[in-house]
Design a protein around this motif. Structure first.
Motif, PDB file in Angstrom:
ATOM      1  N   VAL A  43      52.559  52.347  19.916  1.00 33.79           N
ATOM      2  CA  VAL A  43      53.151  53.250  18.912  1.00 33.79           C
ATOM      3  C   VAL A  43      52.788  54.689  19.250  1.00 33.79           C
ATOM      4  N   LEU A  44      51.529  54.940  19.540  1.00 37.41           N
ATOM      5  CA  LEU A  44      51.096  56.295  19.880  1.00 37.41           C
ATOM      6  C   LEU A  44      51.799  56.781  21.146  1.00 37.41           C
ATOM      7  N   GLY A  45      51.984  55.896  22.118  1.00 39.19           N
ATOM      8  CA  GLY A  45      52.681  56.273  23.349  1.00 39.19           C
ATOM      9  C   GLY A  45      54.112  56.699  23.097  1.00 39.19           C
ATOM     10  N   VAL A  46      54.834  55.935  22.269  1.00 39.78           N
ATOM     11  CA  VAL A  46      56.223  56.276  21.953  1.00 39.78           C
ATOM     12  C   VAL A  46      56.277  57.604  21.207  1.00 39.78           C
ATOM     13  N   VAL A  47      55.402  57.765  20.233  1.00 43.68           N
ATOM     14  CA  VAL A  47      55.400  58.988  19.427  1.00 43.68           C
ATOM     15  C   VAL A  47      55.047  60.192  20.287  1.00 43.68           C
ATOM     16  N   ARG A  48      54.040  60.049  21.130  1.00 47.08           N
ATOM     17  CA  ARG A  48      53.607  61.172  21.958  1.00 47.08           C
ATOM     18  C   ARG A  48      54.701  61.593  22.942  1.00 47.08           C
ATOM     19  N   ALA A  49      55.495  60.644  23.418  1.00 45.10           N
ATOM     20  CA  ALA A  49      56.581  60.978  24.341  1.00 45.10           C
ATOM     21  C   ALA A  49      57.639  61.844  23.663  1.00 45.10           C
ATOM     22  N   VAL A  50      57.797  61.704  22.357  1.00 45.33           N
ATOM     23  CA  VAL A  50      58.801  62.483  21.621  1.00 45.33           C
ATOM     24  C   VAL A  50      58.205  63.763  21.051  1.00 45.33           C
ATOM     25  N   VAL A  51      57.048  63.649  20.418  1.00 44.03           N
ATOM     26  CA  VAL A  51      56.470  64.785  19.685  1.00 44.03           C
ATOM     27  C   VAL A  51      55.735  65.757  20.610  1.00 44.03           C
ATOM     28  N   ARG A  52      55.071  65.254  21.622  1.00 43.13           N
ATOM     29  CA  ARG A  52      54.339  66.036  22.633  1.00 43.13           C
ATOM     30  C   ARG A  52      52.977  66.537  22.147  1.00 43.13           C
ATOM     31  N   GLN A  56      49.689  66.064  16.235  1.00 45.22           N
ATOM     32  CA  GLN A  56      50.829  65.611  15.431  1.00 45.22           C
ATOM     33  C   GLN A  56      51.212  64.183  15.790  1.00 45.22           C
ATOM     34  N   SER A  57      51.074  63.825  17.056  1.00 48.24           N
ATOM     35  CA  SER A  57      51.403  62.473  17.491  1.00 48.24           C
ATOM     36  C   SER A  57      50.509  61.454  16.793  1.00 48.24           C
ATOM     37  N   GLU A  58      49.225  61.755  16.714  1.00 48.14           N
ATOM     38  CA  GLU A  58      48.304  60.844  16.030  1.00 48.14           C
ATOM     39  C   GLU A  58      48.660  60.708  14.556  1.00 48.14           C
ATOM     40  N   GLU A  59      49.024  61.830  13.938  1.00 48.19           N
ATOM     41  CA  GLU A  59      49.408  61.806  12.526  1.00 48.19           C
ATOM     42  C   GLU A  59      50.667  60.964  12.313  1.00 48.19           C
ATOM     43  N   GLN A  92      61.837  56.545  15.441  1.00 52.79           N
ATOM     44  CA  GLN A  92      62.546  57.234  14.352  1.00 52.79           C
ATOM     45  C   GLN A  92      61.657  58.259  13.663  1.00 52.79           C
ATOM     46  N   ARG A  93      60.407  57.875  13.379  1.00 51.50           N
ATOM     47  CA  ARG A  93      59.488  58.817  12.704  1.00 51.50           C
ATOM     48  C   ARG A  93      59.171  60.004  13.613  1.00 51.50           C
ATOM     49  N   ALA A  94      59.049  59.759  14.905  1.00 52.83           N
ATOM     50  CA  ALA A  94      58.752  60.851  15.846  1.00 52.83           C
ATOM     51  C   ALA A  94      59.919  61.831  15.903  1.00 52.83           C
TER      52      ALA A  94
END
Length: 194
Positions: A43-52, A56-59, A92-94
């Motif tokens: 989950v963190l990997g997917v989010v970090r790829a979008v949010v950078r 914020q990615s952790e949040e 989606q959340r990212a």
């Protein structure tokens, strides 16, 4: 007892995420802990790829996992795997966070533009021009009658020196002298350096 069901079932020692998600849907905290351990990294990997942004990615990843806890009863096995469902939520959340951040930045830019004072203040300019006109009128009153008439006809009436001389029925040299003397007096009265 439930812990044995979730961990011992899969021969590869990977938990069965569909089963865990079913337990989470029933409010099982142990199932959620096991699911969390299994999907938090992806989950963190997917989010970090979008949010950078790491913070914020952790949040966002934390929000996604809370969302999994709240919405687990909506998961349908026939629509896809549990990991795909969770990672789709993460994506989606990212994307939502990036859009929110961009919209927030745009709002701040618009607000900053509205807060800027204008480079040109029309009211101040009008007041200043009015004061300057009044000062010129006051200084014109200090001139002799011939000087005032000569300056007024030449500079406000747009007449040439010759036309001023004809209009006042004075010799051209006299008009030029009166204009020169009048302009010197105006300059001194207005405090303009020459």
């Amino acid at each position: 007892m439930k812990e044995a069901v979730y961990i011992g079932r899969n021969p590869s020692s990977q938990p069965d995420l569909e089963e865990l998600l079913g337990g989470v849907a029933l409010g099982d905290h142990d199932a959620f802990a096991a699911l969390y351990d299994a999907v938090a990294g992806p989950v963190l990997g997917v989010v970090r790829a979008v949010v950078r942004d790491p913070a914020q990615s952790e949040e966002v990843a934390q929000d996604v996992l809370v969302e999994v806890w709240r919405t687990a009863p909506r998961y349908r096995r026939e629509r896809g795997s549990a990991v795909n469902w969770v990672l789709t939520l993460a994506h989606q959340r990212a994307v939502d966070r990036v859009r929110w951040a961009e919209a927030s930045a745009a709002r701040e830019r618009r607000a900053a533009l509205l807060d800027r004072s204008p480079d040109y203040d029309h009211v101040a300019e009008e007041v200043e021009a009015g004061l300057e006109r009044e000062q010129v009128r006051r200084c014109l009153r200090t001139l002799t009658e011939v000087q005032r008439q000569s300056v007024t006809l030449a500079y406000y009436g747009g007449l040439t020196y010759r036309q001023v001389a004809e209009d006042l029925a004075l010799p051209l040299g006299t008009v030029k002298t009166r204009l020169r003397d009048g302009l010197i007096r105006l300059r001194d009265c207005l405090g303009v350096s020459g």
